[in-house]
Structure formats: structure tokens, C-alpha cells
Design a protein around this motif. Structure first.
Motif, PDB file in Angstrom:
ATOM      1  N   ASP A 113       0.835  -1.195   0.000  1.00  0.00           N
ATOM      2  CA  ASP A 113       0.000   0.000   0.000  1.00  0.00           C
ATOM      3  C   ASP A 113       0.872   1.247   0.000  1.00  0.00           C
ATOM      4  OD1 ASP A 113      -2.217  -1.593   0.070  1.00  0.00           O
ATOM      5  OD2 ASP A 113      -2.644  -1.294   2.198  1.00  0.00           O
ATOM      6  N   GLN A 129      -4.915   1.160  -0.662  1.00  0.00           N
ATOM      7  CA  GLN A 129      -4.970   0.722   0.730  1.00  0.00           C
ATOM      8  C   GLN A 129      -5.946  -0.435   0.855  1.00  0.00           C
ATOM      9  OE1 GLN A 129      -6.429   3.540   3.743  1.00  0.00           O
ATOM     10  NE2 GLN A 129      -4.749   2.880   5.078  1.00  0.00           N
ATOM     11  N   PHE A 240      -6.807   8.447   3.233  1.00  0.00           N
ATOM     12  CA  PHE A 240      -6.352   7.151   3.757  1.00  0.00           C
ATOM     13  C   PHE A 240      -6.874   6.953   5.168  1.00  0.00           C
ATOM     14  CE2 PHE A 240      -3.308   7.216   0.327  1.00  0.00           C
ATOM     15  CZ  PHE A 240      -2.955   5.889   0.127  1.00  0.00           C
TER      16      PHE A 240
END
Length: 301
Positions: A113, A129, A240
Motif C-alpha cells: 500500500d 490501501q 487514507f
């Protein structure tokens, strides 16, 4: 022995590579013409198959485990399934087609990721992710591509036009007109609209050269372009979930070769996210074929 073939179809050229996995070894590398399917679909496909023909010819098809192709403009054009089927049928080899930006993300992060910034002729910010892709920007030279070479040229022209409208002369006017062999600002604008995207993007090299000579307006253009791209990076970073990535990969000719743009970008990001580190891509993105299994395993789970 199993072989993997990776192909990076960029806007200016295609690089295809054949790799073995145990041990990791580059068997063959082939370069071809432009690979952007938006700008020239027929030409890009001809260039792609020309490269693949050379890579596939020396190897028995049953020994090639995968052809992984990253293509510039594929998400805008929407031809991924069509091209994947074409290559599958032509070579009878398992094929996956993704964007060149995703190929770069896979390559530099080795399947892990993270976050990637690309700024060359165009620009995009990509992240991944837990199997999910995140994207900011990359909407093309008309609607976006902040921080790209094209964006730098466009901002320089706007600076000239703003000064012209005010009855003034920009520091950029004379050198840009000379570069375009134009006798006036209207003539330069006409030339700008008549030229293709790649040619206009190359004018950013002139702006960079002027900045190196201390031209304050050229410096301001580069910094503004970099800061616009930095804001996109920050926007994606904040999307994220925790733990957020601590490494940001920088790729593309602008970020690799223009230290002023790179410094302005990283400074702006560090003002908001002071802990991140910046890395570069040091191998051609065709190398990403070696890491495809990481993403494939997640897709199958």
C-alpha cells in the motif's frame, strides 16, 4: 522456467520487458513508439503489439505466466477490457491491462500500500490501501493535470495574458514569443491552440530555464503549479484510513528533473504532513509484472 512480461505504455514511448522470477533476471527489454490510446488508439495498439511480438517470439507461450500492461489514458478511454481481450487472443497468454499510473504504483511500492505522485506531460495522484484504489486529479490537460509540464506552460501563458490585458508586458512574453517564432501575443496564442498537447508541454522546459536564470515570474509559475499538485497529494493522503502511509513516491519528468518544482511540492506537503518521506522510482515500470501476484492475491481473497 516461468517468464513474466511487463509493458509500460507511456505517452512518449513504450517499454516492454521480459523477466524471470527465480532468480529475478531481466531477459529482454524492447522500446517502441507512443502508447497513449486517447491521443492515437490505432497507433498505440500497433506500437504495443510491435513490442509484444518481439518479447513473445523467443519464448514458448506456455512458459509465460502473465503479460501485464500499463497504458497511458486507459481509464479515460475505457478500452482496458477490449485491449486485454485483443492481447489474449493474439498471444494466448494471460493478460491484465491497467493504467500506467497503477503500474507505477505497483512497481515502486512492490505491491504494498502507499501513495504515488506522477507529474510529467500530465499528472495524477494515486493511492492504494487494503485492495482499494484512491485517486485525485489526472483529469486531463483541459480540466486538470496540475503540476504537469502542460500545466506549467498553461500558467505561463495565463501570466502573459493577464499582463497583456492590463496593458503591461510580462517577463515571460519576449522569450515565449521567441520560442514560438510569434510576432505578437495573439499570434502566440494562435500557435498554442494549433499545436498538440505534447509540443505545448515541452514549452515548460523554457519556463524552467528562465527560472534557473532568476526570472521571478517563471519561478512564481513553477511554484504555483507545484503547490496546486501538493494540495491534491494532501487531499488524497487525508482520505487514507489510519495508519496512513509514511512514504510518498515521486515520479515523472517534472518531479525527477526540476528541483524547484520538487522542492516547492515537498515543502507544501511537509507543512501539513511533516512526517512523510519522499522516494523515487529507479526502475522502469515494466518491472511491476514481478509484483502483480500481490494485488491478484488480494483480489482473490
Amino acid at each position: 522456467m516461468t517468464y513474466l512480461i511487463g509493458v509500460d505504455c507511456g505517452g512518449t514511448h513504450i517499454v516492454g520487458q521480459t523477466w524471470t522470477t527465480s532468480p529475478e533476471h531481466l531477459v529482454q527489454s524492447v522500446t517502441g513508439g507512443p502508447g497513449n490510446v486517447v491521443l492515437d488508439y490505432t497507433g498505440a495498439i500497433a506500437n504495443l503489439t510491435g513490442v509484444l511480438d518481439q518479447l513473445v517470439a523467443p519464448i514458448p507461450a506456455d512458459q509465460v505466466g502473465l503479460i501485464l500492461i500499463g497504458i497511458a489514458g486507459i481509464e479515460t478511454a475505457g478500452h482496458a477490457d477490449e485491449i486485454q481481450q485483443l492481447v489474449n487472443q493474439r498471444y494466448q497468454i494471460k493478460t491484465r491491462v491497467i493504467s500506467d499510473a497503477k503500474l507505477a504504483l505497483l512497481n515502486r511500492l512492490a505491491g504494498a500500500d502507499g501513495l504515488l505522485v506522477i507529474a510529467g506531460t500530465g499528472s495524477v495522484v494515486y493511492g492504494r490501501q487494503t485492495g482499494h484504489f484512491l485517486r485525485v486529479g489526472g483529469w486531463g490537460y483541459v480540466l486538470g493535470d496540475e503540476g504537469s509540464a502542460y500545466d506549467i506552460t498553461k500558467r505561463a501563458f495565463k501570466q502573459i495574458l493577464t499582463r497583456t490585458d492590463a496593458g503591461q508586458t510580462s517577463q515571460l512574453t519576449k522569450p515565449l514569443l521567441a520560442q514560438l517564432d510569434a510576432s505578437s501575443v495573439p499570434a502566440a496564442v494562435q500557435r498554442f491552440y494549433a499545436q498538440n498537447r505534447q509540443t505545448n508541454a515541452q514549452l515548460a522546459q523554457l519556463i524552467a530555464s528562465l527560472a534557473d536564470q532568476g526570472n521571478s515570474e517563471a519561478i512564481a509559475v513553477l511554484v504555483a503549479s507545484a503547490q496546486a499538485l501538493a494540495q491534491q497529494v494532501i487531499t488524497l493522503y487525508q482520505r487514507f484510513e489510519t495508519p496512513r502511509p509514511q512514504n510518498i513516491v515521486l515520479s515523472g519528468s517534472v518531479l525527477q528533473h526540476n528541483q524547484l518544482v520538487r522542492a516547492a511540492l515537498t515543502t507544501a506537503i511537509h507543512q501539513v504532513v511533516p512526517t512523510v518521506k519522499f522516494n523515487d522510482i529507479t526502475t522502469n515500470n515494466a518491472h511491476a509484472a514481478l509484483y502483480w501476484h500481490c494485488w491478484a492475491q488480494e483480489e482473490n481473497n
